[in-house]
Write a protein that holds these residues in place. Structure first.
Motif, PDB file in Angstrom:
ATOM      1  N   TYR A 160      64.472 -46.828  55.172  1.00  0.00           N
ATOM      2  CA  TYR A 160      65.590 -46.664  56.101  1.00  0.00           C
ATOM      3  C   TYR A 160      65.457 -45.330  56.811  1.00  0.00           C
ATOM      4  CZ  TYR A 160      67.429 -44.657  51.732  1.00  0.00           C
ATOM      5  OH  TYR A 160      67.581 -43.978  50.555  1.00  0.00           O
ATOM      6  N   LEU A 161      66.178 -45.204  57.905  1.00  0.00           N
ATOM      7  CA  LEU A 161      66.070 -44.004  58.739  1.00  0.00           C
ATOM      8  C   LEU A 161      66.518 -42.781  57.939  1.00  0.00           C
ATOM      9  CD1 LEU A 161      67.426 -45.594  62.048  1.00  0.00           C
ATOM     10  CD2 LEU A 161      65.052 -44.975  61.530  1.00  0.00           C
ATOM     11  N   PRO A 162      65.880 -41.639  58.204  1.00  0.00           N
ATOM     12  CA  PRO A 162      66.116 -40.454  57.368  1.00  0.00           C
ATOM     13  C   PRO A 162      67.286 -39.570  57.801  1.00  0.00           C
ATOM     14  CG  PRO A 162      64.370 -40.009  58.929  1.00  0.00           C
ATOM     15  CD  PRO A 162      64.852 -41.408  59.216  1.00  0.00           C
ATOM     16  N   ASN A 163      68.151 -40.083  58.679  1.00  0.00           N
ATOM     17  CA  ASN A 163      69.164 -39.208  59.266  1.00  0.00           C
ATOM     18  C   ASN A 163      70.381 -38.932  58.395  1.00  0.00           C
ATOM     19  OD1 ASN A 163      67.679 -40.926  61.301  1.00  0.00           O
ATOM     20  ND2 ASN A 163      68.444 -39.284  62.589  1.00  0.00           N
ATOM     21  N   VAL A 164      70.536 -39.718  57.322  1.00  0.00           N
ATOM     22  CA  VAL A 164      71.744 -39.552  56.513  1.00  0.00           C
ATOM     23  C   VAL A 164      71.485 -38.622  55.336  1.00  0.00           C
ATOM     24  CG1 VAL A 164      73.511 -40.717  55.132  1.00  0.00           C
ATOM     25  CG2 VAL A 164      72.578 -41.842  57.140  1.00  0.00           C
ATOM     26  N   ARG A 165      72.288 -37.559  55.282  1.00  0.00           N
ATOM     27  CA  ARG A 165      72.220 -36.682  54.119  1.00  0.00           C
ATOM     28  C   ARG A 165      73.271 -37.160  53.127  1.00  0.00           C
ATOM     29  NH1 ARG A 165      73.262 -30.527  54.752  1.00  0.00           N
ATOM     30  NH2 ARG A 165      73.746 -30.128  52.595  1.00  0.00           N
ATOM     31  N   LEU A 166      72.808 -37.621  51.973  1.00  0.00           N
ATOM     32  CA  LEU A 166      73.721 -38.226  51.011  1.00  0.00           C
ATOM     33  C   LEU A 166      74.425 -37.186  50.149  1.00  0.00           C
ATOM     34  CD1 LEU A 166      71.785 -41.290  49.548  1.00  0.00           C
ATOM     35  CD2 LEU A 166      73.403 -41.208  51.434  1.00  0.00           C
ATOM     36  N   ILE A 167      75.705 -37.385  49.999  1.00  0.00           N
ATOM     37  CA  ILE A 167      76.473 -36.567  49.070  1.00  0.00           C
ATOM     38  C   ILE A 167      77.096 -37.526  48.063  1.00  0.00           C
ATOM     39  CG2 ILE A 167      78.463 -35.016  48.800  1.00  0.00           C
ATOM     40  CD1 ILE A 167      77.791 -33.913  51.575  1.00  0.00           C
ATOM     41  N   ARG A 168      76.732 -37.346  46.791  1.00  0.00           N
ATOM     42  CA  ARG A 168      77.236 -38.248  45.763  1.00  0.00           C
ATOM     43  C   ARG A 168      78.635 -37.812  45.330  1.00  0.00           C
ATOM     44  NH1 ARG A 168      74.205 -39.615  40.204  1.00  0.00           N
ATOM     45  NH2 ARG A 168      73.219 -37.636  40.691  1.00  0.00           N
ATOM     46  N   VAL A 169      79.562 -38.748  45.369  1.00  0.00           N
ATOM     47  CA  VAL A 169      80.925 -38.462  44.905  1.00  0.00           C
ATOM     48  C   VAL A 169      81.241 -39.430  43.767  1.00  0.00           C
ATOM     49  CG1 VAL A 169      81.774 -37.540  47.109  1.00  0.00           C
ATOM     50  CG2 VAL A 169      81.929 -39.993  46.687  1.00  0.00           C
ATOM     51  N   MET A 170      82.150 -39.055  42.893  1.00  0.00           N
ATOM     52  CA  MET A 170      82.453 -39.931  41.758  1.00  0.00           C
ATOM     53  C   MET A 170      83.302 -41.134  42.166  1.00  0.00           C
ATOM     54  SD  MET A 170      80.586 -38.828  39.540  1.00  0.00           S
ATOM     55  CE  MET A 170      80.990 -39.680  38.027  1.00  0.00           C
ATOM     56  N   SER A 192      74.482 -53.631  43.124  1.00  0.00           N
ATOM     57  CA  SER A 192      73.293 -54.482  43.223  1.00  0.00           C
ATOM     58  C   SER A 192      72.957 -54.852  44.667  1.00  0.00           C
ATOM     59  CB  SER A 192      73.516 -55.760  42.395  1.00  0.00           C
ATOM     60  OG  SER A 192      74.671 -56.406  42.874  1.00  0.00           O
ATOM     61  N   ASP A 193      73.691 -54.251  45.610  1.00  0.00           N
ATOM     62  CA  ASP A 193      73.485 -54.548  47.043  1.00  0.00           C
ATOM     63  C   ASP A 193      72.395 -53.671  47.658  1.00  0.00           C
ATOM     64  OD1 ASP A 193      75.447 -56.442  47.218  1.00  0.00           O
ATOM     65  OD2 ASP A 193      76.950 -55.154  48.142  1.00  0.00           O
ATOM     66  N   GLY A 194      71.248 -53.564  47.015  1.00  0.00           N
ATOM     67  CA  GLY A 194      70.172 -52.710  47.552  1.00  0.00           C
ATOM     68  C   GLY A 194      69.919 -52.885  49.041  1.00  0.00           C
ATOM     69  N   PRO A 195      69.743 -54.120  49.522  1.00  0.00           N
ATOM     70  CA  PRO A 195      69.438 -54.320  50.946  1.00  0.00           C
ATOM     71  C   PRO A 195      70.533 -53.837  51.893  1.00  0.00           C
ATOM     72  CG  PRO A 195      68.937 -56.295  49.683  1.00  0.00           C
ATOM     73  CD  PRO A 195      69.650 -55.363  48.751  1.00  0.00           C
ATOM     74  N   MET A 196      71.775 -53.743  51.374  1.00  0.00           N
ATOM     75  CA  MET A 196      72.872 -53.260  52.233  1.00  0.00           C
ATOM     76  C   MET A 196      72.686 -51.793  52.614  1.00  0.00           C
ATOM     77  SD  MET A 196      75.321 -54.931  53.438  1.00  0.00           S
ATOM     78  CE  MET A 196      76.842 -54.004  53.621  1.00  0.00           C
ATOM     79  N   VAL A 197      71.946 -51.054  51.788  1.00  0.00           N
ATOM     80  CA  VAL A 197      71.785 -49.619  52.051  1.00  0.00           C
ATOM     81  C   VAL A 197      70.990 -49.393  53.338  1.00  0.00           C
ATOM     82  CG1 VAL A 197      70.837 -47.453  51.166  1.00  0.00           C
ATOM     83  CG2 VAL A 197      72.130 -48.970  49.653  1.00  0.00           C
ATOM     84  N   PRO A 198      69.759 -49.927  53.438  1.00  0.00           N
ATOM     85  CA  PRO A 198      69.046 -49.732  54.708  1.00  0.00           C
ATOM     86  C   PRO A 198      69.779 -50.358  55.888  1.00  0.00           C
ATOM     87  CG  PRO A 198      67.738 -51.078  53.178  1.00  0.00           C
ATOM     88  CD  PRO A 198      68.927 -50.580  52.432  1.00  0.00           C
ATOM     89  N   GLU A 199      70.407 -51.506  55.648  1.00  0.00           N
ATOM     90  CA  GLU A 199      71.131 -52.181  56.735  1.00  0.00           C
ATOM     91  C   GLU A 199      72.241 -51.270  57.280  1.00  0.00           C
ATOM     92  OE1 GLU A 199      71.601 -56.336  55.407  1.00  0.00           O
ATOM     93  OE2 GLU A 199      73.446 -56.266  56.630  1.00  0.00           O
ATOM     94  N   THR A 200      73.022 -50.705  56.374  1.00  0.00           N
ATOM     95  CA  THR A 200      74.154 -49.860  56.769  1.00  0.00           C
ATOM     96  C   THR A 200      73.673 -48.566  57.412  1.00  0.00           C
ATOM     97  OG1 THR A 200      75.438 -50.752  54.938  1.00  0.00           O
ATOM     98  CG2 THR A 200      76.203 -48.674  55.862  1.00  0.00           C
ATOM     99  N   ILE A 201      72.719 -47.914  56.763  1.00  0.00           N
ATOM    100  CA  ILE A 201      72.229 -46.627  57.273  1.00  0.00           C
ATOM    101  C   ILE A 201      71.570 -46.809  58.643  1.00  0.00           C
ATOM    102  CG2 ILE A 201      70.448 -44.854  56.896  1.00  0.00           C
ATOM    103  CD1 ILE A 201      71.285 -44.781  53.981  1.00  0.00           C
ATOM    104  N   ASN A 202      70.748 -47.840  58.763  1.00  0.00           N
ATOM    105  CA  ASN A 202      70.062 -48.043  60.049  1.00  0.00           C
ATOM    106  C   ASN A 202      71.043 -48.404  61.161  1.00  0.00           C
ATOM    107  OD1 ASN A 202      67.711 -47.466  58.744  1.00  0.00           O
ATOM    108  ND2 ASN A 202      67.002 -49.578  58.596  1.00  0.00           N
ATOM    109  N   SER A 203      71.986 -49.277  60.853  1.00  0.00           N
ATOM    110  CA  SER A 203      72.883 -49.685  61.939  1.00  0.00           C
ATOM    111  C   SER A 203      73.806 -48.536  62.329  1.00  0.00           C
ATOM    112  CB  SER A 203      73.656 -50.951  61.592  1.00  0.00           C
ATOM    113  OG  SER A 203      74.838 -50.654  60.929  1.00  0.00           O
ATOM    114  N   PHE A 204      74.268 -47.750  61.361  1.00  0.00           N
ATOM    115  CA  PHE A 204      75.147 -46.627  61.706  1.00  0.00           C
ATOM    116  C   PHE A 204      74.363 -45.558  62.477  1.00  0.00           C
ATOM    117  CE2 PHE A 204      77.794 -42.809  60.483  1.00  0.00           C
ATOM    118  CZ  PHE A 204      78.868 -43.149  61.291  1.00  0.00           C
TER     119      PHE A 204
END
Ligand code: FES
Length: 140
Positions: A30-40, A109-121
């Motif tokens: 997926y595109l590298p533009n998102v800097r992830l911040i993990r929240v609880m 378990s929605d692994g594919p949703m991650v690239p889909e969401t990040i790329n489309s956003f």
């Protein structure tokens, strides 16, 4: 030079962040533009945090959490949805624009949703161009 947006992603530890791990293990790209911040929990992501990200120069903010009914803290995700919805008119009013803020449910378990969401956003933000706040910071 093409515009590469800076996006802050607040990802819930229990679902979206776990799904991101899964996507990584499965070598999904997926595109590298998102800097992830993990929240609880997305319930931790309040208006102040979101606005702070914009003020710090983010061109977009992505909030990803557990599906309704799956939040580990009962209704944290529903609070997040209420806050995001409430913030949209304000973002319009100050010229940032509501489309720079997105909320997405991503199960563990929605692994594919991650690239889909990040790329489309990322594509959406590319089309919108730099945020007025980040433009100001860069002296444009
Ligand atoms: S625990 Fe994931 S959104 Fe609340």
């Amino acid at each position: 030079m093409s515009f590469e947006p800076k996006i802050i992603g607040f990802f819930c530890n229990w679902c979206s962040y776990a799904a991101t791990d899964l996507a990584g293990i499965s070598r999904m790209k997926y595109l590298p533009n998102v800097r992830l911040i993990r929240v609880m929990c997305t319930g931790r992501v309040d208006e102040r945090l979101i606005l702070k990200a914009f003020v710090a120069g983010a061109d977009g903010v992505l909030v990803c959490g557990c599906h309704p009914g799956d939040c580990h803290y009962m209704k944290g995700n529903l609070s997040a949805r209420r806050r995001v919805t409430g913030l949209r008119p304000f973002l319009d009013a100050v010229g940032i624009g509501r489309d720079r803020l997105r909320l997405q449910w991503i199960g563990a378990s929605d692994g594919p949703m991650v690239p889909e969401t990040i790329n489309s956003f990322t594509e959406t933000i590319k089309q919108l161009g730099p945020s007025p706040l980040s433009r100001r910071q860069n002296g444009h």
